[in-house]
Scaffold this motif. Sequence first.
Motif, PDB file in Angstrom:
ATOM      1  N   SER A 289       0.831  -1.211   0.000  1.00 39.27           N
ATOM      2  CA  SER A 289       0.000   0.000   0.000  1.00 39.27           C
ATOM      3  C   SER A 289       0.862   1.257   0.000  1.00 39.27           C
ATOM      4  O   SER A 289       0.601   2.216  -0.747  1.00 39.27           O
ATOM      5  CB  SER A 289      -0.920  -0.013   1.221  1.00 39.27           C
ATOM      6  OG  SER A 289      -1.596   1.214   1.369  1.00 39.27           O
ATOM      7  N   VAL A 290       1.904   1.236   0.817  1.00 40.48           N
ATOM      8  CA  VAL A 290       2.792   2.410   0.899  1.00 40.48           C
ATOM      9  C   VAL A 290       3.532   2.626  -0.420  1.00 40.48           C
ATOM     10  O   VAL A 290       3.651   3.769  -0.914  1.00 40.48           O
ATOM     11  CB  VAL A 290       3.785   2.233   2.068  1.00 40.48           C
ATOM     12  CG1 VAL A 290       4.864   3.326   2.030  1.00 40.48           C
ATOM     13  CG2 VAL A 290       3.052   2.268   3.403  1.00 40.48           C
ATOM     14  N   LEU A 291       4.026   1.553  -1.021  1.00 38.95           N
ATOM     15  CA  LEU A 291       4.762   1.667  -2.282  1.00 38.95           C
ATOM     16  C   LEU A 291       3.858   2.175  -3.415  1.00 38.95           C
ATOM     17  O   LEU A 291       4.292   2.932  -4.276  1.00 38.95           O
ATOM     18  CB  LEU A 291       5.377   0.321  -2.664  1.00 38.95           C
ATOM     19  CG  LEU A 291       6.524  -0.161  -1.757  1.00 38.95           C
ATOM     20  CD1 LEU A 291       6.957  -1.572  -2.148  1.00 38.95           C
ATOM     21  CD2 LEU A 291       7.718   0.789  -1.851  1.00 38.95           C
ATOM     22  N   GLU A 292       2.611   1.744  -3.422  1.00 38.36           N
ATOM     23  CA  GLU A 292       1.678   2.172  -4.462  1.00 38.36           C
ATOM     24  C   GLU A 292       1.306   3.649  -4.325  1.00 38.36           C
ATOM     25  O   GLU A 292       0.896   4.291  -5.305  1.00 38.36           O
ATOM     26  CB  GLU A 292       0.406   1.325  -4.403  1.00 38.36           C
ATOM     27  CG  GLU A 292       0.595  -0.116  -4.894  1.00 38.36           C
ATOM     28  CD  GLU A 292      -0.673  -0.929  -4.723  1.00 38.36           C
ATOM     29  OE1 GLU A 292      -1.684  -0.352  -4.245  1.00 38.36           O
ATOM     30  OE2 GLU A 292      -0.664  -2.138  -5.038  1.00 38.36           O
ATOM     31  N   ARG A 293       1.455   4.172  -3.110  1.00 40.11           N
ATOM     32  CA  ARG A 293       0.968   5.545  -2.846  1.00 40.11           C
ATOM     33  C   ARG A 293       2.122   6.521  -2.629  1.00 40.11           C
ATOM     34  O   ARG A 293       1.970   7.531  -1.940  1.00 40.11           O
ATOM     35  CB  ARG A 293       0.048   5.528  -1.621  1.00 40.11           C
ATOM     36  CG  ARG A 293      -1.203   4.691  -1.877  1.00 40.11           C
ATOM     37  CD  ARG A 293      -1.853   4.183  -0.593  1.00 40.11           C
ATOM     38  NE  ARG A 293      -2.355   5.259   0.227  1.00 40.11           N
ATOM     39  CZ  ARG A 293      -2.890   5.080   1.434  1.00 40.11           C
ATOM     40  NH1 ARG A 293      -2.961   3.858   1.919  1.00 40.11           N
ATOM     41  NH2 ARG A 293      -3.323   6.098   2.134  1.00 40.11           N
ATOM     42  N   ARG A 294       3.285   6.222  -3.227  1.00 35.83           N
ATOM     43  CA  ARG A 294       4.424   7.124  -3.048  1.00 35.83           C
ATOM     44  C   ARG A 294       4.127   8.521  -3.575  1.00 35.83           C
ATOM     45  O   ARG A 294       4.474   9.520  -2.941  1.00 35.83           O
ATOM     46  CB  ARG A 294       5.656   6.550  -3.755  1.00 35.83           C
ATOM     47  CG  ARG A 294       6.328   5.403  -2.993  1.00 35.83           C
ATOM     48  CD  ARG A 294       7.548   4.896  -3.721  1.00 35.83           C
ATOM     49  NE  ARG A 294       7.168   4.375  -5.051  1.00 35.83           N
ATOM     50  CZ  ARG A 294       8.042   3.992  -5.962  1.00 35.83           C
ATOM     51  NH1 ARG A 294       9.343   4.101  -5.716  1.00 35.83           N
ATOM     52  NH2 ARG A 294       7.646   3.526  -7.131  1.00 35.83           N
ATOM     53  N   ARG A 295       3.469   8.593  -4.730  1.00 38.64           N
ATOM     54  CA  ARG A 295       3.160   9.917  -5.297  1.00 38.64           C
ATOM     55  C   ARG A 295       2.176  10.668  -4.410  1.00 38.64           C
ATOM     56  O   ARG A 295       2.283  11.893  -4.237  1.00 38.64           O
ATOM     57  CB  ARG A 295       2.596   9.759  -6.699  1.00 38.64           C
ATOM     58  CG  ARG A 295       3.613   9.204  -7.693  1.00 38.64           C
ATOM     59  CD  ARG A 295       3.037   9.174  -9.098  1.00 38.64           C
ATOM     60  NE  ARG A 295       3.991   8.665 -10.078  1.00 38.64           N
ATOM     61  CZ  ARG A 295       3.755   8.571 -11.380  1.00 38.64           C
ATOM     62  NH1 ARG A 295       2.572   8.943 -11.850  1.00 38.64           N
ATOM     63  NH2 ARG A 295       4.679   8.098 -12.203  1.00 38.64           N
ATOM     64  N   GLU A 296       1.220   9.927  -3.871  1.00 37.97           N
ATOM     65  CA  GLU A 296       0.243  10.568  -2.970  1.00 37.97           C
ATOM     66  C   GLU A 296       0.950  11.155  -1.749  1.00 37.97           C
ATOM     67  O   GLU A 296       0.695  12.294  -1.351  1.00 37.97           O
ATOM     68  CB  GLU A 296      -0.781   9.520  -2.539  1.00 37.97           C
ATOM     69  CG  GLU A 296      -1.798  10.035  -1.514  1.00 37.97           C
ATOM     70  CD  GLU A 296      -2.719   8.936  -1.020  1.00 37.97           C
ATOM     71  OE1 GLU A 296      -3.186   9.047   0.130  1.00 37.97           O
ATOM     72  OE2 GLU A 296      -2.970   7.957  -1.758  1.00 37.97           O
ATOM     73  N   TYR A 297       1.862  10.381  -1.174  1.00 41.40           N
ATOM     74  CA  TYR A 297       2.577  10.874   0.002  1.00 41.40           C
ATOM     75  C   TYR A 297       3.516  12.023  -0.371  1.00 41.40           C
ATOM     76  O   TYR A 297       3.717  12.962   0.419  1.00 41.40           O
ATOM     77  CB  TYR A 297       3.377   9.729   0.644  1.00 41.40           C
ATOM     78  CG  TYR A 297       2.501   8.623   1.201  1.00 41.40           C
ATOM     79  CD1 TYR A 297       1.288   8.917   1.825  1.00 41.40           C
ATOM     80  CD2 TYR A 297       2.890   7.295   1.102  1.00 41.40           C
ATOM     81  CE1 TYR A 297       0.495   7.904   2.326  1.00 41.40           C
ATOM     82  CE2 TYR A 297       2.100   6.270   1.601  1.00 41.40           C
ATOM     83  CZ  TYR A 297       0.892   6.591   2.212  1.00 41.40           C
ATOM     84  OH  TYR A 297       0.110   5.591   2.705  1.00 41.40           O
ATOM     85  N   GLY A 298       4.093  11.937  -1.571  1.00 41.09           N
ATOM     86  CA  GLY A 298       4.953  13.032  -2.022  1.00 41.09           C
ATOM     87  C   GLY A 298       4.160  14.329  -2.158  1.00 41.09           C
ATOM     88  O   GLY A 298       4.641  15.415  -1.781  1.00 41.09           O
ATOM     89  N   LYS A 301       3.450  15.759   1.279  1.00 36.03           N
ATOM     90  CA  LYS A 301       4.618  16.438   1.836  1.00 36.03           C
ATOM     91  C   LYS A 301       4.817  17.803   1.183  1.00 36.03           C
ATOM     92  O   LYS A 301       5.191  18.773   1.846  1.00 36.03           O
ATOM     93  CB  LYS A 301       5.867  15.574   1.640  1.00 36.03           C
ATOM     94  CG  LYS A 301       5.898  14.334   2.539  1.00 36.03           C
ATOM     95  CD  LYS A 301       7.189  13.545   2.389  1.00 36.03           C
ATOM     96  CE  LYS A 301       8.352  14.356   2.928  1.00 36.03           C
ATOM     97  NZ  LYS A 301       9.626  13.592   2.866  1.00 36.03           N
TER      98      LYS A 301
END
Length: 330
Positions: A289-298, A301
């Motif tokens: 889940s975290v790897l799939e949502r890297r852009r979302e987390y970016g 931030k």
Amino acid sequence: MILKTAFRNMLRQKRRTSLTLLTVLGGFTLAAISIGWSDGTYAYIIKTFTQHRSGQIQVHRNGYLDKPSLDKRIRDYRSVGRKIQETKGVEAWAPRIFCAGLASLGDKTAAVQLTGIDPDLEQRATRFNRNVLRGRPLSGDSSHQALAGKGLAKILAAEIGDEIVLLSQAADGSIANDIYRLSGIVETGDETADRLGLYLNLADAQQFLALDEDVHQIAVTVFHLKQVDGITREIRARLLEQGLDVQPWQVFAKPFYDAMKADQKGTWIMLLVIVIIVAVGVLNTVLMSVLERRREYGLMKALGTRPGQIVKLVVAELVFIALGGVLLGA
């Protein structure tokens, strides 16, 4: 805001949320069933062992458990029994006498563990008569009758009505010998006890061993196993002045208790394996889940969200799923 966002994220990825939820649910259900099965099994074994054989509490003369002897006797056992019966939570009590001896029938001889019991009190405490496989139980009066364990009867080739010669040493140092008629065959489920056990009426055993009105043990049964420790303390206080030793089943049946505790450790190891499997499954889902949502987390931030808040967001999602799995599992 974090909790609200976490809840929305759960609903946004329904398939991933469902898979994680099922993993937690399955693990919790397996753990609950394992614990319940283990506790129920041990409770049944303890109740069977203590209720129908040894009693949950036993009273002896001080030092008898460490080194049994004919001379370590409980005097005036009836008054001791009355004090025990007056204790709240006590169901019943039964006096017993123990001695080693030799039994002979025809040309066959075997070592025996002689046990003297009061048929009425023993039946009330441990339902002893249900162990009588063939024949009839002992009567309440002195009648020179005996019950033999199934294994002992096989060794002696004994049948109902046969006369068994019993030889031992009496408490006064004399040779004890007498003849008893076999009235029944007993099967307790304990192979050793059934191979050695010979049961006499308490009055017959007292006369045979020159014990007057004394006994070696008083077995006590209680209504609820959870009350054993409290009832033990109360009986111990009531009998303090008489120099008697009062112990719960965990002490006088220590080998059985230790074996049970060792077996329980195996159950906890199995539960640990279940927890590890569930944890690995959930961790794998969370990492994906975290790897799939890297852009979302970016993007979060870039908008000013601190790294700690993102961690809290991921943890909050997992907590919601875990709580859901636990509730459904329960």
